[in-house]
Design a protein around this motif. Structure first.
Motif, PDB file in Angstrom:
ATOM      1  N   ASN A  92     -36.311  -1.684  -2.107  1.00  0.00           N
ATOM      2  CA  ASN A  92     -36.182  -2.581  -0.981  1.00  0.00           C
ATOM      3  C   ASN A  92     -34.880  -2.299  -0.234  1.00  0.00           C
ATOM      4  OD1 ASN A  92     -37.046  -4.677   0.574  1.00  0.00           O
ATOM      5  ND2 ASN A  92     -37.297  -6.070  -1.149  1.00  0.00           N
ATOM      6  N   VAL A  93     -34.976  -1.937   1.028  1.00  0.00           N
ATOM      7  CA  VAL A  93     -33.780  -1.760   1.837  1.00  0.00           C
ATOM      8  C   VAL A  93     -33.338  -3.142   2.319  1.00  0.00           C
ATOM      9  CG1 VAL A  93     -32.827  -0.663   3.893  1.00  0.00           C
ATOM     10  CG2 VAL A  93     -34.614   0.462   2.630  1.00  0.00           C
ATOM     11  N   GLU A  94     -32.042  -3.369   2.377  1.00  0.00           N
ATOM     12  CA  GLU A  94     -31.551  -4.651   2.888  1.00  0.00           C
ATOM     13  C   GLU A  94     -31.674  -4.674   4.405  1.00  0.00           C
ATOM     14  OE1 GLU A  94     -30.343  -7.328   1.011  1.00  0.00           O
ATOM     15  OE2 GLU A  94     -31.296  -6.132  -0.542  1.00  0.00           O
ATOM     16  N   PRO A  95     -32.354  -5.692   4.947  1.00  0.00           N
ATOM     17  CA  PRO A  95     -32.572  -5.721   6.404  1.00  0.00           C
ATOM     18  C   PRO A  95     -31.328  -6.174   7.157  1.00  0.00           C
ATOM     19  CG  PRO A  95     -33.624  -7.607   5.370  1.00  0.00           C
ATOM     20  CD  PRO A  95     -33.003  -6.810   4.257  1.00  0.00           C
TER      21      PRO A  95
ATOM     22  N   PRO B 212     -26.662  -2.443  11.826  1.00  0.00           N
ATOM     23  CA  PRO B 212     -27.226  -1.727  12.971  1.00  0.00           C
ATOM     24  C   PRO B 212     -28.145  -0.571  12.572  1.00  0.00           C
ATOM     25  CG  PRO B 212     -24.872  -1.274  12.752  1.00  0.00           C
ATOM     26  CD  PRO B 212     -25.193  -2.399  11.812  1.00  0.00           C
ATOM     27  N   HIS B 213     -27.799   0.117  11.473  1.00  0.00           N
ATOM     28  CA  HIS B 213     -28.610   1.271  11.096  1.00  0.00           C
ATOM     29  C   HIS B 213     -29.970   0.849  10.575  1.00  0.00           C
ATOM     30  CE1 HIS B 213     -25.297   4.059  11.697  1.00  0.00           C
ATOM     31  NE2 HIS B 213     -24.548   3.063  11.280  1.00  0.00           N
ATOM     32  N   PHE B 214     -30.006  -0.285   9.882  1.00  0.00           N
ATOM     33  CA  PHE B 214     -31.314  -0.774   9.452  1.00  0.00           C
ATOM     34  C   PHE B 214     -32.151  -1.156  10.666  1.00  0.00           C
ATOM     35  CE2 PHE B 214     -34.260  -4.224   8.909  1.00  0.00           C
ATOM     36  CZ  PHE B 214     -35.128  -3.644   8.002  1.00  0.00           C
ATOM     37  N   LEU B 215     -31.554  -1.840  11.619  1.00  0.00           N
ATOM     38  CA  LEU B 215     -32.326  -2.283  12.783  1.00  0.00           C
ATOM     39  C   LEU B 215     -32.918  -1.091  13.525  1.00  0.00           C
ATOM     40  CD1 LEU B 215     -30.065  -5.224  13.965  1.00  0.00           C
ATOM     41  CD2 LEU B 215     -32.255  -5.362  12.796  1.00  0.00           C
TER      42      LEU B 215
ATOM     43  N   HIS C 200     -33.706   1.710  12.054  1.00  0.00           N
ATOM     44  CA  HIS C 200     -34.768   2.172  11.162  1.00  0.00           C
ATOM     45  C   HIS C 200     -36.034   1.323  11.360  1.00  0.00           C
ATOM     46  CE1 HIS C 200     -36.787   3.138   7.328  1.00  0.00           C
ATOM     47  NE2 HIS C 200     -36.888   1.831   7.146  1.00  0.00           N
ATOM     48  N   ALA C 201     -35.845   0.012  11.447  1.00  0.00           N
ATOM     49  CA  ALA C 201     -36.986  -0.894  11.616  1.00  0.00           C
ATOM     50  C   ALA C 201     -37.694  -0.628  12.941  1.00  0.00           C
ATOM     51  CB  ALA C 201     -36.514  -2.344  11.540  1.00  0.00           C
TER      52      ALA C 201
ATOM     53  N   LYS D 177     -39.699   2.506  12.615  1.00  0.00           N
ATOM     54  CA  LYS D 177     -40.853   2.327  11.757  1.00  0.00           C
ATOM     55  C   LYS D 177     -41.944   1.523  12.461  1.00  0.00           C
ATOM     56  CE  LYS D 177     -41.731   1.475   6.900  1.00  0.00           C
ATOM     57  NZ  LYS D 177     -41.077   1.545   5.599  1.00  0.00           N
ATOM     58  N   ARG D 178     -41.534   0.500  13.169  1.00  0.00           N
ATOM     59  CA  ARG D 178     -42.529  -0.362  13.799  1.00  0.00           C
ATOM     60  C   ARG D 178     -43.207   0.336  14.962  1.00  0.00           C
ATOM     61  NH1 ARG D 178     -39.409  -5.332  15.244  1.00  0.00           N
ATOM     62  NH2 ARG D 178     -41.297  -5.890  16.358  1.00  0.00           N
TER      63      ARG D 178
ATOM     64  N   ASP E 231     -34.085   9.242  19.508  1.00  0.00           N
ATOM     65  CA  ASP E 231     -32.856   9.684  20.164  1.00  0.00           C
ATOM     66  C   ASP E 231     -33.040   9.759  21.671  1.00  0.00           C
ATOM     67  OD1 ASP E 231     -31.553   9.861  17.806  1.00  0.00           O
ATOM     68  OD2 ASP E 231     -31.787  12.047  17.580  1.00  0.00           O
TER      69      ASP E 231
ATOM     70  N   PHE F  90     -37.123  10.481  14.396  1.00  0.00           N
ATOM     71  CA  PHE F  90     -35.716  10.453  14.778  1.00  0.00           C
ATOM     72  C   PHE F  90     -35.515  10.993  16.190  1.00  0.00           C
ATOM     73  CE2 PHE F  90     -34.812  10.351  10.174  1.00  0.00           C
ATOM     74  CZ  PHE F  90     -33.896   9.321  10.175  1.00  0.00           C
ATOM     75  N   SER F  91     -36.119  12.166  16.462  1.00  0.00           N
ATOM     76  CA  SER F  91     -35.823  12.813  17.737  1.00  0.00           C
ATOM     77  C   SER F  91     -36.436  12.038  18.895  1.00  0.00           C
ATOM     78  CB  SER F  91     -36.289  14.276  17.722  1.00  0.00           C
ATOM     79  OG  SER F  91     -37.522  14.392  17.058  1.00  0.00           O
TER      80      SER F  91
END
Lengths: 578, 52
Positions: B25-28, B31-34, B36-37, B40-41, B50, B46-47
């Motif tokens: 479980n990643v901690e939500p 900024p980096h998680f947001l 990532h989310a 994902k959504r 960017d 990545f590119s």
């Protein structure tokens, strides 16, 4: 909701969010300044660490420090240490911390307090959630007054083992206080975020131990920080270890001194004990700052005033046992994460008890010198340990303040947060044909990195340049133990003095040297970069998808072209790993 | 410094694949998680992210 309002956001009023750290002993409120810096807000009494205590005198409500002072004269109408009762069954709570204040009681399967909070003589039954609402209302008011805006939302920190029922109860209680809880975040992660959000900090992969040493409980978490994303690897909790135990050490110390002089034990009288307790806590705090502290209590027992001093050395001696419980808890957490103390890059000490210089020093001696221990006495750049959770919450609040509620919910959903993590580190070996045996493995993506992820690094090629073979492989971290070379004992001269020499040889035994070494476990791909200049560098980028497919690109720095390739995902990965 | 025997198509050779991953479980938080989310959504890479 959006159906009824026809697409208009249900909260029409502007949202204004703060960060709240809500503890059993103390709470803090914080916000992010327009410059983006998280700041803890002082309440109208000037306190940044506001005791989570409410007290009632003649229907008037006292809060924070003022309420705490009422523990002496008005203990039965004073409520404290209630956070951990919220959303809990009466049977499952431990009422010990409330011994000296209003006692928790069973009420409709939840917990309540019987206190006189109105002008009438009758006692009223106030549930723990109502107490929480009143506490949060006061916090909200202090924040609103300070900021000059109506605060209506918050990010609140909770312990990692806070249950869903507790979260739901806290959400309800906050709603009643006019606060919309945008998100709960875990206390240790808030502490890491508080450090990482500082402008001078650089995002890097590290393993962090967060030791939250509180008043009545202590929690330690091991957090993997990978590319700015945090994953908790292990947590340990101790509900009997905290600052209160250190207070007790001083209470006992001073009580003994008082008995010697006046033949009465101030601990036997509730009011005397309450006085001694409040003052001992202040003395303890003074000892974190200075090497000497005084304690003076007016009319401690039998109308006798008492005043005394204690120095830090004495206090540290008396508290030795409690101190070692803290370090043991930290060691336990590392073990539980199946890691070695050598793996830990940083230790963040947070919570009020972390101000104690000796604890920070003991923690530093537990870990290798390369491990950074972030506490006021071991690091000049440390943030006040009491502020960390609140600061982290304020930073998160500023990040999500603008989001729609649905957006926040969807982003924090397990669909998003449950993520595959690398089991083993992936690294790069640069090989020259002449001595393949000496190819060094350099980790590029660490174990426990959340996927998808990509990393780029530059590697110096073997001196001569030319064609270079690069191998991407998985690696395992091993702890290499080098036993000290058996010292040649000087020909037993001291034969007649056996006792002495025995003692010496044990004392002088050099400690074995433990270090981290990398072992390559499984090659993934090999590629060649041809014609690299002497002393050149090769840049390698490795990207790993969520399904474990690996994409690799490499080129000589400053050169043209380069190599790229793709490694398919392993076949069993789709369903085998969960 | 390359061994004579070594050769591969386009100088790239696959020799294995990764070990299975562990689900955690990643901690939500942060900024980096947001970011990532968000990726994902919207199922972006990545590119792609960017570029936006």
């Amino acid at each position: 909701m959006s159906d009824a309002t026809n697409g208009v956001a249900p909260e029409t009023a502007e949202r204004f969010a703060i960060g709240i750290s809500f503890g059993n002993s103390n709470s803090s409120i914080s916000h992010t300044s327009p410059e983006g810096k998280a700041e803890v807000i002082a309440n109208e009494e000037g306190d940044r660490h506001i005791p989570s205590v409410l007290s009632y005198v003649d229907a008037e409500e006292y809060h924070g420090t003022q309420a705490k002072a009422q523990l002496v004269r008005n203990a039965s109408n004073t409520v404290g240490y209630f956070r951990d009762f919220l959303g809990k069954d009466f049977k499952s709570i431990d009422p010990t911390p409330c011994h000296a204040s209003a006692h928790p009681q069973l009420h409709d399967s939840t917990v309540a307090f019987k206190i006189r909070d109105t002008a009438s003589e009758e006692l009223s039954t106030v549930t723990v959630s109502e107490i929480t609402t009143r506490h949060l209302r006061r916090l909200r008011k202090s924040a609103s007054d300070f900021l000059g805006k109506d605060v209506n939302a918050a990010v609140v920190t909770v312990p990692t083992n806070f249950t869903d029922a507790q979260r739901a109860a806290l959400t309800e209680a906050a709603k009643a206080a006019g606060l919309d809880i945008l998100q709960f975040i875990h206390e240790p992660v808030a502490a890491v975020l508080a450090y990482d959000a500082r402008p001078e900090s650089v995002v890097k992969d590290k393993l962090v131990v967060v030791a939250d040493l509180g008043g009545t409980r202590s929690d330690v978490a091991v957090v993997a920080s990978r590319g700015g994303m945090y994953t908790i690897l292990a947590t340990v909790h101790d509900y009997e270890l905290g600052g209160a135990q250190l207070d007790q050490v001083l209470i006992d110390h001073f009580a003994k001194e008082f008995i010697k002089k006046h033949k009465t034990d101030p601990r036997e009288n509730a009011r005397s004990l309450a006085k001694l307790k409040l003052e001992s806590e202040l003395t303890k705090k003074a000892l974190s700052l200075g090497s000497n502290a005084t304690l003076s209590v007016e009319s401690l027992a039998n109308g006798v005033d008492f005043s005394s001093t204690v120095n830090r050395t004495r206090y540290e001696l008396l508290s030795g046992k409690v101190f070692s419980s803290f370090t043991k808890l930290i060691e336990e957490s590392v073990k539980k994460a199946e890691l070695d103390i050598l793996d830990i890059d940083e230790v963040i000490l947070c919570g009020g008890t972390s101000h104690t210089p000796k604890i920070a020093r003991l923690v530093q001696s537990l870990f290798p010198e390369t491990t950074k221990v972030l506490a006021p006495s071991t690091s000049p750049s440390a943030i006040n340990p009491s502020d960390l959770a609140a600061r982290g919450a304020a930073i998160q609040a500023s990040l999500i303040e603008e989001f729609e509620k649905d957006d926040i919910e969807q982003s924090t959903h397990p669909m998003v947060t449950v993520t595959p993590h690398l089991q083993k580190a992936i690294g790069v070996q640069l090989i020259s044909a002449t001595d393949e045996a000496h190819a060094v493995f350099k980790p590029l993506l660490n174990a426990e990195t959340a996927l998808p992820a990509r990393r780029t690094a530059q590697y110096a090629v073997p001196k001569a340049g030319g064609d270079v073979l690069v191998r991407v492989c998985e690696g395992l971290r091993e702890i290499k133990v080098t036993k000290p070379e058996p010292k040649e004992k000087p020909a037993e001269e001291a034969n007649d003095d056996e006792d002495d020499s025995d003692f010496d040889s044990e004392e002088d035994e050099e400690e074995e040297i433990r270090e981290i070494v990398w072992k390559t476990s499984k090659p993934i791909a090999e590629f060649a970069i041809k014609g690299v200049k002497a002393d050149g560098k090769v840049e390698v980028m490795v990207a790993v998808s969520e399904h474990l497919a690996v994409q690799i690109t490499a080129r000589e720095v400053g050169g043209k072209g380069g190599v790229r390739g793709m490694v398919e995902a392993p076949k069993a990965a789709e369903n085998g790993s969960a | 410094v390359l061994t004579e025997a070594w050769s591969a198509e386009k100088d790239f050779k696959v020799v294995g694949s990764l070990s299975s991953a562990t689900q955690r479980n990643v901690e939500p938080v942060g900024p980096h998680f947001l970011a990532h989310a968000r990726r994902k959504r919207h199922q972006r890479t990545f590119s792609e992210d960017d570029r936006i």
